[in-house]
Design an enzyme around this catalytic site. Structure first.
Site, PDB file in Angstrom:
ATOM      1  N   HIS B  48      74.199  50.433  70.977  1.00  0.00           N
ATOM      2  CA  HIS B  48      74.064  49.320  69.539  1.00  0.00           C
ATOM      3  C   HIS B  48      74.924  48.990  68.303  1.00  0.00           C
ATOM      4  O   HIS B  48      75.255  48.796  68.324  1.00  0.00           O
ATOM      5  CB  HIS B  48      72.412  49.734  69.463  1.00  0.00           C
ATOM      6  CG  HIS B  48      71.650  48.890  68.842  1.00  0.00           C
ATOM      7  ND1 HIS B  48      70.879  47.800  68.851  1.00  0.00           N
ATOM      8  CD2 HIS B  48      71.286  49.223  67.093  1.00  0.00           C
ATOM      9  CE1 HIS B  48      70.832  47.394  68.016  1.00  0.00           C
ATOM     10  NE2 HIS B  48      71.043  47.694  66.725  1.00  0.00           N
ATOM     11  N   HIS B  94      65.707  41.970  68.061  1.00  0.00           N
ATOM     12  CA  HIS B  94      64.755  43.058  67.443  1.00  0.00           C
ATOM     13  C   HIS B  94      63.960  42.927  68.865  1.00  0.00           C
ATOM     14  O   HIS B  94      61.938  43.044  68.271  1.00  0.00           O
ATOM     15  CB  HIS B  94      64.174  42.852  66.334  1.00  0.00           C
ATOM     16  CG  HIS B  94      63.696  44.246  65.316  1.00  0.00           C
ATOM     17  ND1 HIS B  94      62.645  44.228  64.988  1.00  0.00           N
ATOM     18  CD2 HIS B  94      64.731  45.375  65.706  1.00  0.00           C
ATOM     19  CE1 HIS B  94      63.587  45.663  64.421  1.00  0.00           C
ATOM     20  NE2 HIS B  94      64.580  45.953  64.968  1.00  0.00           N
ATOM     21  N   SER B 312      63.238  54.007  58.606  1.00  0.00           N
ATOM     22  CA  SER B 312      62.665  53.262  57.436  1.00  0.00           C
ATOM     23  C   SER B 312      62.878  51.921  57.133  1.00  0.00           C
ATOM     24  O   SER B 312      64.460  51.670  56.974  1.00  0.00           O
ATOM     25  CB  SER B 312      62.344  55.055  56.851  1.00  0.00           C
ATOM     26  OG  SER B 312      61.466  55.763  57.157  1.00  0.00           O
TER      27      SER B 312
END
Lengths: 220, 911
Positions: B48, B94, B312
């Site tokens: 990624h 995503h 986060s």
């Protein structure tokens, strides 16, 4: 002509409201931050759409208790015209400037699209620009636009001519197809549809331009 | 595990690193890494973040042009939009998180891509998406679609950024691995673009936004692995989005960017604090010293490992000019966001991380960022599909003739009973109908192509039994077989019946159910909302507009990766040209399976090479993008899906063309050549279950010529509507224009043979335009002078689509079929509707409630109190097409008339 737009954290139609006001008045409105204590001396105040405080408690509930609202309420009670659009309408009911509440849409989903509205009362401070029009097309974009109030309140609103807009094809389950109402003095209008988004033919309509122009003309 | 845990081969494997990669890490470090250091390497060297399987191929893509300000490598790409404006955009996947937790997965995908864009100094002005789900009837699809759509809406709507389009497909190839690709486009000032290179030592490293929690740890590693049935256990690695905080972060960042304060800024996306700090330090050629005790934390007792790997959301890392620190702090305090100086830039070239007073990691930056493995994975392409020869089907029909000296109604009852009770239930029967003339009932029975001899004799017996029992005098059954070329006609159906069936199918049905959940008009600049060829937004306060589209046809890519890659780029070029925009640049999201398999790697390489050729030929460079590999579940890869996001510019917003504005009386003209290419067409796939043959080739020169011509006529001629021809071919595109305009369409087939191939073939480089009839000759002439074939197809007007004067389809019926599919698919299982007949007066009352000014006349059509026609005159209909008028009435009455609605015919007029 002086106008103001109140900006809450995560208001997101504040700039759109400012564009519409500037188009109608020729002057940019005051952008008033929610943390301030006073709204400048203006002729017209707008509570814009958006997701104030993320709508995390109930839509509009926290914004209705933010510092600036004390002065907004004072000015509304003194007769300054006040328009709440979408989240602004939710704030107005939470601040108890208007009766009733905006609940989650009956279909449970967010709903966005053009709505044909019946102009029920074109004889208010806000609807002079729509005189002679039985219907206008304004877009809606909300998750909590399902207007509810007890039967007695609904009867009173209808009886006193305080229902200003009604949906032709109700998108959210609102009682009696109500899309917008005014307070008993007629200087506070809350509505779910967004007139500030249809102010140019290139945006798919001009009914909103006529609406804002009418408000400003009535004030002049 | 603690930072002091000894590194075992198992731990290396758990971090998704190969033994060779671990050896390389040791060499680069000059020692064994500790667990924190290993964790940092593992995310930076994940597929990624490092593009280790794709880098060498991505470099084949053209990325430069005079108007490109910043190509791939930054948070997003930047192009010059004329005047003082720059357009910044990117698309990102995503996929894995959205499959595990659709709402949060999609929401944080949207949040992440918006951060990429505003990190660079742009205000996001439009969002798009490209969604791929499993088969429409797959058990999980409803749950995934509703979650993903609500998540995209939930985040984008709160941010106040309009979602102006996208694409949604259903295909069994995505049953175990959906794709959620989100694109964001932002507007910036050309001389105020912010980059991530943290140049200079001694500057404060500042953390702003949300606090850090334990969510999303190792998300980047998850995104670089295949799925299996236990993947749902990975739910804790899906982040939770908070669009409210992101909206504040956006406003605070833009406010700070107006000051001269920022040296470098980077969003904390995948691999959070790790990738942002490493990339900023690497690009600046320096190092970072960071003290994790200063990181705002949401949970207690977090370890350094957890903080460095947390994903986060809604966080940014900035390097500020030291003197600007106080000013910046005040802005973030005003917006109620955390602001913490967590470190300082150094010239050590190392990333040094301390926690609880101890240095916990000390890694040289260059190997982390730039020395990730760069694999040349083997790729072995399968055999290429040959062009499809015209397919044939065998139509088997049985004609059952029943005779008896009985009145017509008795014969009808016998025929009806036989069809309903017996024939329709037979396994070898596809469809059946009947007609009665005098004493003879004729039953037309369509047999399945593979109906067995037993199944045919079962039918014969059922008919013969009627004669034996004396119910009829005679019963004869004739079975016939005809070979039909599907290039000539859609099996036994008429052309328009086939059209209706395709437009009601999941591939082509209206996506309105999806996009009404996205706020597409906020910001007050939306010119073309979802449903057009491209979304268009005006540049606020100017007369300029930006057009955006996303597209790819995975079935083409699967059959021929090179042609499919070319076609995906060309189709976005066409989408943009169709609205009048000059195509400028693309972003992409390259979604593929496991690159360690040579056949998957071959798909990847083929698609990239095809894309590169198209970008080159169309002067349409790639300026940003994202690669998502390992899209496999239990070893089954998704179809190759290189989603392309294209952006174009319209100099004068008045020169925007739409597909839904044809007028009654307008001529419909096709531009481009139609060979009737049926290989990989939706016609063959949806109606006949065939996904054979090569996909339509793209002639890039012709594509460019057609695009330039279309843009020119949009500027210079009075064309009333323009639509590009894509999935489903010309007939589908023409029907979409008719539906959009609310006008019928009388069509004439311009060829003698291969008529179905003409109407449904998916040749590339074609457009449809409508224009006033007196201007049509001129347009055809202009086209031929430009070397483009122009073909007159018909005239708009009336209430029906009519083909060659004989085949007819009501526009209102088509609109219903087209619009109802998705709502019905997505509706919760419902109980039976009220079907009580209604009195005419009640219907009038309901209509008057919704439209108080209406004049209503009701006619009881059958005299049975059950089938009505309403004539309604209202000023609410002014300016609306007939279809829109009817839909307004039906929507106003919906839920009040229950099942009766279908029996109400409407005639509407504005007054």
């Amino acid at each position: 002509m002086k106008t103001a737009v109140i900006v809450f954290p995560a208001s997101n139609c504040d700039r759109d409201a400012a564009t519409a006001l500037e188009q109608a008045t020729g002057t940019a409105p005051h952008m008033v931050w929610h943390g301030e204590a006073e709204v400048p001396d203006v002729d017209f105040i707008v509570l814009p759409g958006g997701f104030s405080y993320g709508d995390y408690l109930r839509s509009g509930a926290m914004a209705a208790r933010s510092p600036i609202m004390a002065d907004v309420i004072r000015k509304a009670e003194a007769g300054v015209p006040l328009l709440g659009v979408c989240n602004g309408f939710q704030v107005l009911t939470e601040a108890q400037l208007l009766p009733g509440a905006l609940m989650r849409n009956a279909g449970l989903d967010f709903v966005c699209g053009m709505q044909t509205l019946q102009v029920v009362n074109d004889d208010t401070k806000f609807t002079g620009g729509l005189k002679g029009k039985s219907y206008v097309d304004f877009p809606v974009a909300h998750h909590d636009g399902n207007y509810e109030a007890d039967e007695e309140t609904l009867d009173r609103l209808e009886g006193e001519g305080r229902v200003v807009f009604r949906y032709v094809a109700n998108p959210n389950g609102s009682a009696r197809n109500i899309a917008g109402i005014v307070n008993d003095k007629g200087n506070v209008l809350g509505m779910m549809p967004h007139p500030e988004r249809v102010i140019s033919p290139v945006l798919g309509g001009t009914d909103g331009a006529a609406f804002f122009k009418g408000i400003i003309e009535a004030l002049n | 595990m603690t930072e002091h845990t000894a590194i075992t081969p198992e731990i290396v494997k758990e971090h998704g690193l190969s033994p060779d990669e671990y050896e390389l890490i040791k060499t680069r470090m000059g020692r064994e890494p500790n667990l924190l250091e290993l964790g940092i390497f593992s995310v930076m060297w994940s597929e990624h973040c490092s593009y280790k399987s794709s880098r060498r191929h991505l470099s084949k893509l053209p990325t430069k042009a005079d108007w490109v300000i910043c190509g791939p490598g930054e948070n997003a790409g930047v192009i010059d939009a004329g005047d003082e404006h720059a357009i910044i955009f990117k698309m990102e996947s995503h996929n894995h998180p959205s499959f595990i937790e659709p709402y949060q997965g999609a929401a944080t995908g949207v949040g992440g891509i918006m951060r990429d864009v505003f990190t660079m100094g742009a205000r996001p002005i439009a969002n798009m998406n490209a969604l791929r789900f499993g088969a429409a009837d797959h058990a999980k699809t409803r749950h995934l679609v509703s979650g993903v759509v609500a998540g995209i809406g939930g985040y984008g709507n709160c941010m106040g950024v309009p979602t102006i389009g996208g694409e949604t497909n259903f295909d069994p190839g995505y049953n175990g691995n959906i794709l959620v690709n989100a694109m964001c486009v932002g507007l910036a000032e050309k001389d105020k673009i912010f980059y991530s290179a943290a140049r200079g030592a001694g500057n404060p490293v500042v953390y702003v936004g949300s606090k850090t929690g334990r969510d999303g740890i190792h998300g980047a590693t998850m995104a670089s692995a295949e799925f299996d049935d236990a993947s749902e256990e990975k739910r804790p690695t899906v982040q939770v989005g908070d669009p409210f905080t992101e909206k504040l972060l956006l406003e605070a960042c833009l406010e700070l960017m107006a000051e001269d304060a920022i040296i470098a800024i980077q969003d904390m996306g995948a691999a959070g604090l790790t990738s942002s700090s490493v990339e900023m330090a690497a690009k600046g050629g320096g190092g970072f010293d960071m003290d994790l005790d200063k990181v705002p934390q949401r949970e207690e007792g977090m370890s350094a490992y957890e903080m460095m790997l947390s994903e986060s959301q809604e966080r940014m890392l900035m390097v500020l000019k030291p003197e600007a620190e106080d000013k910046a702090r005040k802005i973030f305090e005003k917006w109620g966001l955390d602001f913490a100086v967590i470190g300082v830039t150094t010239d050590s070239g190392h990333l040094r991380i301390s926690h609880k007073g101890e240095v916990q990691a000390d890694i040289p930056v260059p190997p982390l960022a730039d020395d990730a493995p760069n694999y040349d994975r083997p790729h072995q392409a399968g055999p290429k599909a040959e062009p499809l020869a015209d397919p044939q089907v065998t139509i088997r029909e049985a004609l059952v003739t029943l005779t008896a000296k009985k009145p017509v109604d008795e014969m009808a009852a016998i025929a009806d009973a036989l069809v309903d009770d017996k024939i329709s239930a037979m396994s070898g029967v596809e469809a059946a109908g009947w007609t009665v003339i005098d004493n003879t009932a004729m039953l037309y029975v369509r047999l399945k192509p593979d109906a067995s001899a037993e199944e045919v004799s079962e039918l014969k017996t059922a008919a013969a039994n009627l004669a034996e029992t004396g119910m009829v005098d005679s019963a004869e059954t004739d079975v016939s077989e005809n070979k039909v070329s599907l290039a000539n006609q859609p099996g036994g159906d008429s052309m328009l019946t086939a059209l209706a069936s395709m437009m009601a199918g999941p591939d082509l049905c209206s996506r309105r159910w999806i996009w009404t959940q996205y706020d597409h008009t906020v910001m007050g600049d939306t010119v073309i909302a979802p449903g057009g060829d491209a979304g268009v937004v005006r540049v606020h306060g100017t007369n300029k507009a930006i057009a955006i589209t996303t597209d790819v046809t995975p079935r083409y890519c699967k059959a021929d990766p090179f042609e499919g890659g070319k076609q995906a780029v060309a189709e976005t070029y066409r989408n943009l040209s169709a609205v009048g925009a000059e195509p400028k640049a693309i972003t992409n999201c390259l979604n593929f399976g496991n690159p360690e398999k040579p056949e998957i790697m071959a798909q990847f390489v083929g698609c990239i090479e095809g894309m590169a050729e198209a970008c080159e030929a169309l002067s349409y460079p790639v300026i940003s993008g994202n690669v998502s590999l390992y899209n496999e579940t239990n070893g089954i890869a998704i179809p190759p899906t290189p989603a392309i996001g294209g952006v174009g510019i319209i100099d004068h917003v008045q020169h925007t063309a739409r597909m839904d504005t044809a007028l009654a009386g307008n001529a419909l003209i096709a531009l481009g050549v139609t060979r009737g290419w049926l290989g990989q067409s939706l016609y063959m796939r949806d109606l006949f279950g065939s996904s054979e043959g090569a996909p339509p080739p793209v002639d890039l020169k012709a594509e460019r010529m057609a695009g330039e011509f279309v843009r020119k006529i949009i500027r210079e001629t009075p064309v009333t509507a323009v639509h590009d021809v894509a999935d489903g071919g010309i007939l589908v595109a023409a029907a979409e224009m008719a539906l959009g305009a609310g006008e019928g369409l009388a069509l004439t087939t311009p060829v003698k043979d291969r008529k179905a191939a003409y109407w449904f073939g998916e040749d590339q480089g074609r457009y449809l335009v409508s224009i006033a009839p007196e201007e049509a000759d001129n347009l055809v002439l202009k086209a031929s002078m430009a070397g483009i074939q122009a073909t007159r197809l018909g005239i708009f007007g009336g209430e029906d689509i009519i083909l060659d004067g004989e085949d007819t389809l009501s526009l209102i019926d088509l609109a219903d079929l087209h619009e109802n599919t998705l709502p019905e698919l997505m509706a919760a299982p419902h109980t039976e509707e009220n079907t009580m007949p209604m009195a005419a007066d009640d219907i009038t009352k309901l209509i008057k409630e919704a439209l108080p000014d209406a004049d209503v006349e009701i006619e009881d059509l059958a005299g049975d109190g059950d089938h009505y026609k309403a004539r309604i005159a209202s000023s609410a209909f002014e300016g609306k097409s007939r279809v829109a008028q009817h839909q307004l009435v039906y929507k106003a009455l919906k839920g009040k008339m229950g099942g009766e609605l279908h029996a109400l015919a409407l005639e509407t007029v504005a007054k």
